[in-house]
Design an enzyme around this catalytic site. Structure first.
Site, PDB file in Angstrom:
ATOM      1  N   GLY A 108      64.163 -44.136  33.659  1.00  0.00           N
ATOM      2  CA  GLY A 108      65.374 -43.375  33.970  1.00  0.00           C
ATOM      3  C   GLY A 108      66.636 -44.175  33.681  1.00  0.00           C
ATOM      4  O   GLY A 108      67.697 -43.607  33.419  1.00  0.00           O
ATOM      5  N   ILE A 141      61.796 -41.307  47.146  1.00  0.00           N
ATOM      6  CA  ILE A 141      62.262 -41.696  48.487  1.00  0.00           C
ATOM      7  C   ILE A 141      62.937 -40.493  49.154  1.00  0.00           C
ATOM      8  O   ILE A 141      63.929 -39.974  48.647  1.00  0.00           O
ATOM      9  CB  ILE A 141      63.217 -42.911  48.408  1.00  0.00           C
ATOM     10  N   CYS A 199      61.700 -46.170  17.456  1.00  0.00           N
ATOM     11  CA  CYS A 199      62.193 -45.406  16.326  1.00  0.00           C
ATOM     12  C   CYS A 199      61.312 -44.181  16.143  1.00  0.00           C
ATOM     13  O   CYS A 199      60.121 -44.330  15.900  1.00  0.00           O
ATOM     14  CB  CYS A 199      62.045 -46.319  15.111  1.00  0.00           C
TER      15      CYS A 199
HETATM   16  P1  NAD Z   1      60.683 -46.042  38.339  1.00  0.00           P
HETATM   17  O1  NAD Z   1      59.714 -45.972  39.459  1.00  0.00           O
HETATM   18  O2  NAD Z   1      60.861 -47.316  37.602  1.00  0.00           O
HETATM   19  O3  NAD Z   1      62.124 -45.560  38.837  1.00  0.00           O
HETATM   20  C1  NAD Z   1      62.335 -44.438  39.664  1.00  0.00           C
HETATM   21  C2  NAD Z   1      63.697 -44.593  40.338  1.00  0.00           C
HETATM   22  O4  NAD Z   1      63.979 -43.447  41.128  1.00  0.00           O
HETATM   23  C3  NAD Z   1      63.757 -45.806  41.254  1.00  0.00           C
HETATM   24  O5  NAD Z   1      64.820 -46.629  40.854  1.00  0.00           O
HETATM   25  C4  NAD Z   1      63.941 -45.211  42.630  1.00  0.00           C
HETATM   26  O6  NAD Z   1      64.708 -46.031  43.473  1.00  0.00           O
HETATM   27  C5  NAD Z   1      64.652 -43.906  42.301  1.00  0.00           C
HETATM   28  N1  NAD Z   1      64.515 -42.885  43.339  1.00  0.00           N
HETATM   29  C6  NAD Z   1      63.405 -42.514  44.027  1.00  0.00           C
HETATM   30  N2  NAD Z   1      63.686 -41.526  44.884  1.00  0.00           N
HETATM   31  C7  NAD Z   1      65.007 -41.254  44.747  1.00  0.00           C
HETATM   32  C8  NAD Z   1      65.882 -40.307  45.353  1.00  0.00           C
HETATM   33  N3  NAD Z   1      65.451 -39.442  46.257  1.00  0.00           N
HETATM   34  N4  NAD Z   1      67.202 -40.309  44.974  1.00  0.00           N
HETATM   35  C9  NAD Z   1      67.656 -41.182  44.054  1.00  0.00           C
HETATM   36  N5  NAD Z   1      66.863 -42.096  43.453  1.00  0.00           N
HETATM   37  C10 NAD Z   1      65.547 -42.125  43.773  1.00  0.00           C
HETATM   38  O7  NAD Z   1      60.242 -44.865  37.343  1.00  0.00           O
HETATM   39  P2  NAD Z   1      60.697 -44.654  35.815  1.00  0.00           P
HETATM   40  O8  NAD Z   1      59.827 -45.454  34.923  1.00  0.00           O
HETATM   41  O9  NAD Z   1      62.167 -44.766  35.687  1.00  0.00           O
HETATM   42  O10 NAD Z   1      60.261 -43.137  35.628  1.00  0.00           O
HETATM   43  C11 NAD Z   1      60.921 -42.121  36.361  1.00  0.00           C
HETATM   44  C12 NAD Z   1      60.183 -40.813  36.282  1.00  0.00           C
HETATM   45  O11 NAD Z   1      60.276 -40.266  34.982  1.00  0.00           O
HETATM   46  C13 NAD Z   1      58.692 -40.934  36.590  1.00  0.00           C
HETATM   47  O12 NAD Z   1      58.265 -39.797  37.282  1.00  0.00           O
HETATM   48  C14 NAD Z   1      58.079 -40.996  35.245  1.00  0.00           C
HETATM   49  O13 NAD Z   1      56.733 -40.593  35.248  1.00  0.00           O
HETATM   50  C15 NAD Z   1      58.968 -40.057  34.455  1.00  0.00           C
HETATM   51  N6  NAD Z   1      59.031 -40.408  33.050  1.00  0.00           N
HETATM   52  C16 NAD Z   1      59.616 -39.532  32.210  1.00  0.00           C
HETATM   53  C17 NAD Z   1      59.678 -39.846  30.848  1.00  0.00           C
HETATM   54  C18 NAD Z   1      60.318 -38.943  29.884  1.00  0.00           C
HETATM   55  O14 NAD Z   1      60.208 -39.119  28.715  1.00  0.00           O
HETATM   56  N7  NAD Z   1      61.050 -37.985  30.320  1.00  0.00           N
HETATM   57  C19 NAD Z   1      59.163 -41.012  30.379  1.00  0.00           C
HETATM   58  C20 NAD Z   1      58.630 -41.906  31.266  1.00  0.00           C
HETATM   59  C21 NAD Z   1      58.584 -41.597  32.591  1.00  0.00           C
END
Ligand code: NAD
Length: 556
Positions: free
Chosen positions: A175, A271, A407
């Site tokens: 994110g 959270i 890429c």
């Molecule tokens: P991560 O666990 O590294 O980060 C998640 C973040 O969300 C943390 O910093 C946490 O503190 C924050 N968070 C949790 N609850 C929260 C809330 N209620 N309010 C605000 N912040 C909150 O995970 P990541 O690697 O960044 O991945 C995030 C999500 O995206 C996962 O569900 C993952 O599976 C998904 N993802 C999406 C893609 C995509 O291409 N769209 C790619 C990879 C991962």
């Protein structure tokens, strides 16, 4: 960067600690995943994406390292959910490592059963590139995120996000790419993150421009930037389930809303409102069921605020984290009112086999990436989006761990890059071999009805034969290491996916591996989408020589 009790860092340079570059490549990538500069929580072997791990335990990590150091070039190491379980005699073109992570028999594929098995020390959560050793830090998602916001800009805002406000949440491993991707598209980003240390990490890494004192201050900064048409990203420490409804209540108009909190994991990730990261850790251990119920209730409110923004005219999309499904489980019936980002923006790319191709310089020398960037720019001079990306990435991306580049390339393109890279190694134009890999979020490698295969044209969203075929094909084609996982991205029970890497060490055998894997792997994505009835994929198959036995009949 977190201070780690047991810091791991991949070796740089040309001295081998394994018996060949094929195994050295795998070893360095495993270690790179746990580099404190790369991993979100290296002490607990957590790389990114909630609890996505590189190895099951430190004991398993040590055993994998020892096994890789001894492994011959006619042998294959088997890794079962982060634990090395066997070494077999195979042959030179076979993969050196085969990985299966988090897989469960479908009827048992629930978080509850997974956690029971995890607590018993029998499995681990591999996410996508965590357990398959090809995570490269936040850059790994950056181009995909840029592509998505570029598509949003093109579809809804005349090609640019200038003067537009995007609100999102979650600045974790993946994110954290959002603020930079939004400003690369000239927009204004308001990013809500509950954990102040994550916010500081993105600021220090150059992914985020500013941190506001509170929500009001964040809105003020964003409003000013919007008026001035100035791209900026502003982070604020708050809970999205609280902040987003508050912004709605305050009448803040926004253009785009999405979210990348770790909603896929209602216990280890998201959270709930009213908790900070420390109290969340305590409650998780003390009352896991109560925690999950609170997290889902918060997600229901969070998602409801996103739907309300959609009613007020904003462009809203799910960013692949299962927020909608968890919100539905939390009692919000209208959670699927907005679409996922793949059907909305990315699927046309998947139809061409296009996805997040990436490579890593094993030398540790950023100069090697500059050489490869130039080679890619020269190979695909007509691709303007790619040229722009390479320029921006060169200027704005700071490496985490080993220098790497992402890429998006498709079928008929990736193997050209692979062969050119092998040639650069053979001629000594880069200082050491390169590892070429990719995300599991790709065209032919994933079945994930809440994300990559949401709303497939023929309704085949949940068919998981494709990622398994993809992994088998990559083994048959000679990838250096291949992985099949369950539950990445969207959580346990909701996805099956595969990954493959090739080490190009300048040899003829590496050229053979690269040509086969990097032709066949994206071709399987074209096949998957052609089979589902997408004309763009059928067209791509015809143009790029992807052979599909029954296509002539169905395409007429
Ligand atoms: P991560 O666990 O590294 O980060 C998640 C973040 O969300 C943390 O910093 C946490 O503190 C924050 N968070 C949790 N609850 C929260 C809330 N209620 N309010 C605000 N912040 C909150 O995970 P990541 O690697 O960044 O991945 C995030 C999500 O995206 C996962 O569900 C993952 O599976 C998904 N993802 C999406 C893609 C995509 O291409 N769209 C790619 C990879 C991962």
């Amino acid at each position: 960067m977190s201070a780690s009790a047991r810091p791991v860092r991949a070796a740089r340079g040309t001295e081998l600690s394994c018996r060949s570059w094929q195994t050295e490549g795998a070893l360095r990538c495993l270690m790179n995943n746990l580099d404190p500069e790369v991993a979100e929580d290296p002490d607990n072997l957590v790389v990114y994406g909630g609890t996505g791990r590189a190895a099951r335990s430190w004991e398993c990590f040590d055993a994998i390292v020892a096994a890789l150091r001894e492994l011959g070039d006619d042998e294959t190491l088997l890794v079962q959910s982060g634990k090395p379980v066997g070494v077999t005699r195979t042959h030179q073109l076979a993969p050196r490592v085969l990985i299966a992570n988090s897989l469960l028999v479908p009827q048992w594929a629930t978080w509850e059963e997974f956690r029971r098995l995890e607590a018993a020390g029998l499995t681990m959560y591999g996410q996508m590139t965590a357990g398959s050793w090809i995570y490269i830090g936040t850059q790994g998602i950056l181009q995909g995120t840029c592509e998505t916001f570029a598509a949003v800009a093109e579809r809804h805002f005349g090609g640019s996000l200038r003067g537009r406000l995007v609100i999102t949440a979650g600045l974790g491993g993946m994110g954290g790419a959002q603020p930079l991707a939004i400003t690369m598209n000239e927009g204004v980003a308001l990013c809500i993150e509950v954990d102040a240390s994550r916010l500081r990490r993105r600021l220090a890494g150059g992914w985020l421009d500013e941190v506001a004192d509170d929500l009001e201050d964040a809105v003020r900064r964003c409003d000013l930037a919007r008026e001035q048409g100035r791209p900026v990203s502003v982070g604020v420490v708050d809970n999205a389930a609280v902040a987003l409804p508050a912004l709605l209540a305050a009448g803040l108009a926004a253009d785009v809303i999405t979210d990348q909190t770790s909603a896929h994991d209602p216990l280890g990730g998201y959270i709930p409102e009213g908790l900070d990261p420390a109290t969340a850790t305590t409650l998780r251990a003390r009352d896991p069921e109560g925690y999950v119920a609170r997290a889902r209730a918060s997600m229901a409110g969070h998602c409801a605020a996103m739907v309300e923004y959609q009613h007020r005219g904003a462009t809203v999309f799910d960013y692949g984290n299962s927020l909608r499904e968890e919100a539905r489980l939390g009692g919000f019936a209208d959670a699927f009112a907005y679409p996922g980002f793949v059907p909305a923006y990315i699927r046309p790319l998947f139809c061409e086999g296009k996805g997040p191709f990436r490579w890593v310089a094993l030398s540790g020398d950023a100069g090697d990436i500059a050489v490869t960037d130039a080679a890619i720019a020269e190979l695909f001079p007509g691709d303007q989006r790619l040229q722009r990306w390479l320029r921006l990435a060169g200027e704005r991306v700071r490496y985490q761990g080993l220098p790497a580049r992402i890429c998006w390339l498709g079928a008929g393109e990736r193997h050209l890059a692979g062969l050119r890279f092998n040639d650069l190694v053979a001629r000594g134009q880069v200082r050491a071999p390169l590892v070429i890999g990719r995300d599991h979020l790709d065209s032919g490698s994933v079945a994930s009805p809440l994300r990559e295969t949401e709303s497939m044209r023929d309704g085949s969203d949940a068919i998981a034969d494709w990622p398994v075929l993809n992994a088998l094909l990559n083994c048959a084609s000679g990838a250096t290491w291949v992985a099949v996982h369950h539950g990445g991205g969207v959580g346990i029970g909701r996805s099956i996916h595969a990954g493959a890497q090739v080490v190009v060490d300048g040899t003829a055998l590496a050229a053979q591996r690269a040509e086969l894997v990097l032709s066949n792997d994206p071709a399987s994505g074209v096949m998957r989408h052609a089979d589902a009835g997408y004309d763009e994929a059928r067209q791509a198959a015809r143009e790029r020589g992807v052979r599909i036995p029954m296509m002539r009949d169905s395409a007429g």
